[in-house]
Design a protein around this motif. Structure first.
Motif, PDB file in Angstrom:
ATOM      1  N   SER A   1       0.757  11.041  -3.554  1.00 54.28           N
ATOM      2  CA  SER A   1       0.654  12.555  -4.171  1.00 54.28           C
ATOM      3  C   SER A   1       1.591  12.872  -5.119  1.00 54.28           C
ATOM      4  N   TRP A   2       2.981  12.534  -4.634  1.00 53.26           N
ATOM      5  CA  TRP A   2       3.949  12.860  -5.535  1.00 53.26           C
ATOM      6  C   TRP A   2       3.905  12.228  -7.106  1.00 53.26           C
ATOM      7  N   ARG A   3       3.579  10.793  -6.840  1.00 49.92           N
ATOM      8  CA  ARG A   3       3.437  10.130  -8.202  1.00 49.92           C
ATOM      9  C   ARG A   3       2.323  10.260  -8.902  1.00 49.92           C
ATOM     10  N   LEU A   4       1.265  10.942  -8.332  1.00 46.97           N
ATOM     11  CA  LEU A   4       0.023  11.499  -9.085  1.00 46.97           C
ATOM     12  C   LEU A   4       0.523  12.792  -9.849  1.00 46.97           C
TER      13      LEU A   4
ATOM     14  N   MET B   1       0.896  -1.316  -0.035  1.00 47.87           N
ATOM     15  CA  MET B   1       0.005   0.146   0.091  1.00 47.87           C
ATOM     16  C   MET B   1       0.890   1.368   0.155  1.00 47.87           C
ATOM     17  N   MET B   2       0.521   2.167  -0.810  1.00 45.53           N
ATOM     18  CA  MET B   2       1.214   3.436  -0.907  1.00 45.53           C
ATOM     19  C   MET B   2       0.766   4.298   0.041  1.00 45.53           C
ATOM     20  N   ASN B   3       1.879   4.965   0.818  1.00 46.51           N
ATOM     21  CA  ASN B   3       1.202   5.980   1.817  1.00 46.51           C
ATOM     22  C   ASN B   3       0.584   7.504   0.770  1.00 46.51           C
ATOM     23  N   GLN B   4       0.191   8.429   1.659  1.00 49.93           N
ATOM     24  CA  GLN B   4      -0.302   9.319   1.030  1.00 49.93           C
ATOM     25  C   GLN B   4       0.669  10.266   0.344  1.00 49.93           C
TER      26      GLN B   4
END
Ligand code: GLU
Length: 391
Positions: free
Chosen positions: A8-11, A1-4
């Protein structure tokens, strides 16, 4: 699971890389030259990848900032066996004149197979200095970009005067991002990205996938002192990225040396290179121009109360809050605002240094008694001030 934070940076990265309508690419000399001069194979690989980024979204506007004029000039001189020592500014300017034509010609040639015309734009910092010149150049770029031409930009080293150079092409690229309203800066370098610490000191140093808050990075600690890196180097790349972030524009620092890397990095989900996130509340473009169009000509040291009012009260800077000043600047000059050894920002001074010496520390009524009623109530108006400037 990715943390927030991870999500956010990946998006931000995936969305920007696929949707950015305007991109400034910057290529350093170390990427495109070797001991023999220009590395044409590398230029071809770069052209192929830039074209593929373009074809993925043809309405995109692209600008390429390239170094290499001096390196090319040196190689040409060496080839013709000219026994010439390049020492001092005028020699470097002469060598840049020799190399620039070959550099531009080579770039133009590698874009020809894609029937992609290019345009040479050589700029000095002085050209962006006056607001009217800045706006004229902005119009020229707009025309070129509307014509779907690739502007290839370098500093006009041959005519740049020492006091008014961009310093390095990273800085030039950060100003162009503003000039052409770019939504992304891609800085192609000889390293794989930004190392978490100095790889010379720690051979196991890792490449950072992203930098969330570039404004809070201690650049000197991370990259060594400013003077140590001079032109180029990671310090100037991160400094440029920090400026872009302030404008709400992210930067991708990536190796320009590998044939397919740019195309791979633009693939959704890729974490190649180092992604430098944009700042959440960007500064207006006019303020950005104001802060970086010139080097500060002096500094104003202010007291704690004035610092608090600027940082947290949204105030302008008044004569009363100023304790001392340095520099012999004219009215309208860009100056640094300093408090207890911290650089708070920069701004345009309504007063010359000479006038200011008469009024610093005075209340408005005392200023009026000295200067009459037609005086400026503030020394730096809020609209002409940029806090946390990266100078
Ligand atoms: N304008 C210089 C050149 O073309 C390079 C400046 C830099 O590398 O940042 O050689």
């Amino acid at each position: 699971m990715m943390n927030q934070e991870e999500a956010s940076w990946r998006l931000e990265r995936d969305t920007t890389l696929s949707q950015a309508r305007s991109i400034v690419f910057k290529v350093g000399s170390a990427v495109i030259t070797n001991e023999q001069g220009l590395d044409e194979t590398r230029l071809q690989a770069l052209a192929a990848q830039i074209i593929s980024v373009w074809r993925a979204l043809p309405s995109r506007k692209l600008v390429l900032v390239t170094s290499g004029a001096v390196a090319c000039g040196k190689a040409i001189l060496a080839k013709f066996n000219k026994d010439y020592t390049i020492a001092g500014l005028s020699a470097k300017q002469a060598v840049a004149a020799i190399g620039q034509a070959q550099l531009m010609h080579a770039w133009d040639r590698v874009f020809q197979p894609y029937t992609q015309p290019t345009a040479q734009v050589l700029l000095t910092r002085e050209d962006l200095h006056a607001r009217t010149h800045f706006l004229n150049i902005r119009n020229t770029f707009a025309e070129l970009l509307d014509m779907h031409i690739l502007p290839i930009v370098n500093e006009n080293d041959t005519v740049s005067v020492k006091e008014l150079t961009f310093g390095d092409n990273d800085s030039l690229a950060s100003l162009l991002v503003n000039l052409v309203d770019a939504e992304l800066c891609v800085n192609l370098t000889s390293a794989q990205g930004v190392f978490a610490c100095d790889p010379k000191k720690d051979p196991h140093a890792k490449i950072l996938t992203h930098i969330e808050d570039v404004a809070n990075l201690n650049l000197t600690e991370m990259c060594g002192s400013k003077t140590h890196v001079g032109t180029g180097g990671m310090y100037s790349k991160l400094r440029a990225a920090r400026r872009c972030a302030q404008l709400g524009v992210p930067t991708l620092i990536l190796s320009g040396r590998e044939p397919e890397l740019i195309s791979q990095a633009f693939t959704p989900g890729s974490t190649l290179g180092t992604w430098i996130c944009k700042q959440k509340s960007p500064i207006p473009r006019r303020k950005y121009w104001l802060a970086y169009q010139d080097d500060p000509q002096g500094s104003l040291t202010i007291d704690a109360g004035a610092a608090e009012a600027l940082l947290h009260g949204g105030s302008s800077l008044l004569p009363q809050g100023i304790r001392e000043l340095t520099g012999d600047f004219a009215k309208g000059a860009l100056v640094k605002i300093v408090s207890a050894d911290n650089e708070l920002g920069v701004g345009l001074s309504n007063y010359s240094a000479k006038e200011l010496l008469e009024i610093i520390g005075l209340k408005r009524i005392e200023v009026a008694a000295k200067l009459g009623n037609a005086h400026y109530p503030c020394v730096i108006h809020r609209d002409n001030m940029v806090l946390h400037a990266v100078v």
